[in-house]
Design a protein around this motif. Structure first.
Motif, mmCIF file in Angstrom:
data_model
loop_
_atom_site.group_PDB
_atom_site.id
_atom_site.type_symbol
_atom_site.label_atom_id
_atom_site.label_comp_id
_atom_site.label_asym_id
_atom_site.label_seq_id
_atom_site.Cartn_x
_atom_site.Cartn_y
_atom_site.Cartn_z
ATOM 1 N N UNK A 185 5.493 -7.742 -5.777
ATOM 2 C CA UNK A 185 6.941 -7.698 -5.886
ATOM 3 C C UNK A 185 7.445 -6.516 -6.709
ATOM 4 N N UNK A 186 6.967 -6.388 -7.931
ATOM 5 C CA UNK A 186 7.429 -5.323 -8.815
ATOM 6 C C UNK A 186 7.160 -3.940 -8.235
ATOM 7 N N UNK A 187 5.969 -3.753 -7.702
ATOM 8 C CA UNK A 187 5.597 -2.431 -7.205
ATOM 9 C C UNK A 187 6.237 -2.099 -5.873
ATOM 10 N N UNK A 188 7.082 -2.986 -5.345
ATOM 11 C CA UNK A 188 7.861 -2.684 -4.149
ATOM 12 C C UNK A 188 9.286 -2.288 -4.500
ATOM 13 N N UNK A 189 9.589 -2.161 -5.794
ATOM 14 C CA UNK A 189 10.927 -1.787 -6.253
ATOM 15 C C UNK A 189 10.845 -0.407 -6.911
ATOM 16 N N UNK A 190 11.538 0.539 -6.339
ATOM 17 C CA UNK A 190 11.548 1.899 -6.896
ATOM 18 C C UNK A 190 12.383 1.962 -8.173
ATOM 19 N N UNK A 242 -2.099 5.969 -4.581
ATOM 20 C CA UNK A 242 -1.104 5.158 -3.868
ATOM 21 C C UNK A 242 0.326 5.606 -4.144
ATOM 22 N N UNK A 243 0.523 6.504 -5.112
ATOM 23 C CA UNK A 243 1.867 6.981 -5.409
ATOM 24 C C UNK A 243 2.649 6.115 -6.368
ATOM 25 N N UNK A 244 1.990 5.134 -6.976
ATOM 26 C CA UNK A 244 2.679 4.260 -7.937
ATOM 27 C C UNK A 244 3.033 5.025 -9.206
ATOM 28 N N UNK A 245 2.181 5.978 -9.607
ATOM 29 C CA UNK A 245 2.451 6.808 -10.777
ATOM 30 C C UNK A 245 2.324 8.270 -10.373
ATOM 31 N N UNK A 246 2.754 9.150 -11.275
ATOM 32 C CA UNK A 246 2.615 10.585 -11.071
ATOM 33 C C UNK A 246 2.420 11.250 -12.427
ATOM 34 N N UNK A 247 1.968 12.502 -12.430
ATOM 35 C CA UNK A 247 1.826 13.243 -13.679
ATOM 36 C C UNK A 247 3.199 13.479 -14.301
ATOM 37 N N UNK A 248 3.228 13.550 -15.624
ATOM 38 C CA UNK A 248 4.509 13.598 -16.330
ATOM 39 C C UNK A 248 4.519 14.668 -17.409
ATOM 40 N N UNK A 249 5.721 15.179 -17.671
ATOM 41 C CA UNK A 249 5.979 16.085 -18.801
ATOM 42 C C UNK A 249 7.118 15.527 -19.642
ATOM 43 N N UNK A 258 0.855 -1.186 0.000
ATOM 44 C CA UNK A 258 0.000 0.000 0.000
ATOM 45 C C UNK A 258 0.889 1.233 0.000
ATOM 46 N N UNK A 259 0.834 1.997 -1.091
ATOM 47 C CA UNK A 259 1.599 3.236 -1.151
ATOM 48 C C UNK A 259 2.956 3.068 -1.801
ATOM 49 N N UNK A 260 3.671 4.180 -1.848
ATOM 50 C CA UNK A 260 4.995 4.223 -2.471
ATOM 51 C C UNK A 260 6.007 3.520 -1.573
ATOM 52 N N UNK A 261 6.807 2.591 -2.121
ATOM 53 C CA UNK A 261 7.714 1.807 -1.272
ATOM 54 C C UNK A 261 8.860 2.655 -0.725
ATOM 55 N N UNK A 262 9.439 2.255 0.394
ATOM 56 C CA UNK A 262 10.596 2.973 0.949
ATOM 57 C C UNK A 262 11.845 2.709 0.123
ATOM 58 N N UNK A 263 12.912 3.507 0.305
ATOM 59 C CA UNK A 263 14.161 3.278 -0.445
ATOM 60 C C UNK A 263 14.769 1.926 -0.088
ATOM 61 N N UNK A 264 15.261 1.224 -1.101
ATOM 62 C CA UNK A 264 15.929 -0.054 -0.909
ATOM 63 C C UNK A 264 17.154 -0.111 -1.808
#
Length: 253
Positions: A193-198, A125-132, A79-85
């Motif tokens: 798994x994938x969405x836990x990797x920044x 959840x922070x998985x994506x963001x707006x882009x330019x 749930x949400x953006x993963x921490x740094x790893x």
């Protein structure tokens, strides 16, 4: 087979002639009737009754239930953006490669509604963001067997200009010899798994995609990306390194 796959996993006891099927966050028990029948008779399944007490005991053995209770935070859905790893994903481009820009597909209104719903969830959840970003890939919705849609980005053009990694992915034949006396097997949902990797800093613009509602980019590793399986396997090997080939093996299917 389609029906069995839709309601899997289920518990089956051929000797007692019952099936325990997950349904609507509960379980339904299909039980055959035991009577004195002549040899060769077919036993008909005739009753459908919920039995939550029995289902929990069958689905979760006591030793597993204790572990699930003790490590709730580990087994909880992401749930949400993963921490740094230490396993961030990079997308090295070939020398001289130009940004890919693919126009979005045309979607019927019902598909547009579903895309907007999933985009809203991923933004929250922070998985994506707006882009330019100058990069842009197209989006597809793939219908799953349960009737829902899987959000997929067509990264084929990006993969074509990505330098391929050479991380060794094990062959299953090499691991079979080490499975002697193994008694516990588990699988990991790749979404978890994938969405836990920044993504590494600065790589987000390469993961941009367009829909009818705007331009977005992933902040985590997405499916269909060249090098993603190697990054995921490396993360698993690094995490489980102290116990690899002692009491655990990792295989990417």
């Amino acid at each position: 087979m389609d029906w069995l796959a839709r309601f899997s996993p289920m518990q089956v006891d051929w000797q007692e002639k019952w099936l325990l099927i997950p349904y609507n966050d509960s379980f339904q028990l299909l039980h055959g009737e035991f009577e004195s029948l002549p040899p060769g008779s077919v036993i008909q399944i005739h009753a459908i009754v919920p039995d939550a007490t029995r289902s929990e005991a069958l689905v979760y053995p006591p030793e597993i239930a204790v572990l699930l209770q003790e490590f709730q935070s580990v087994f909880a859905p992401p749930d949400g953006y993963p921490p740094p790893r230490d396993c961030e994903h990079s997308i090295p481009l070939l020398p001289g490669a130009a940004p890919v820009n693919v126009r979005p597909y045309r979607y019927p209104p019902a598909i547009k509604d579903e895309i907007e719903r999933q985009i809203s969830e991923m933004l929250a959840t922070g998985v994506i963001q707006h882009s330019h970003s100058p990069f842009s890939s197209s989006v597809l919705l793939v219908k799953k067997k349960d009737g829902t849609f899987r959000f997929c980005v067509d990264f084929r053009h990006l993969n074509a200009i990505t330098a391929k990694t050479k991380y060794p992915v094990p062959v299953i034949e090499e691991l079979l010899d080490e499975l002697h006396a193994a008694s516990w097997f588990s699988c990991l949902d790749l979404t978890a798994g994938y969405h836990q990797i920044r993504l590494a800093a600065g790589e987000e613009p390469k993961m941009a995609f367009q829909t009818h509602s705007g331009h977005y980019e992933f902040r985590v590793m997405a499916f269909g990306l060249s090098g993603a399986p190697a990054t995921f396997l490396k993360a698993m090997n690094t995490t489980l390194h102290p116990v690899l080939r002692k009491c655990a093996l990792v295989f990417f299917l």
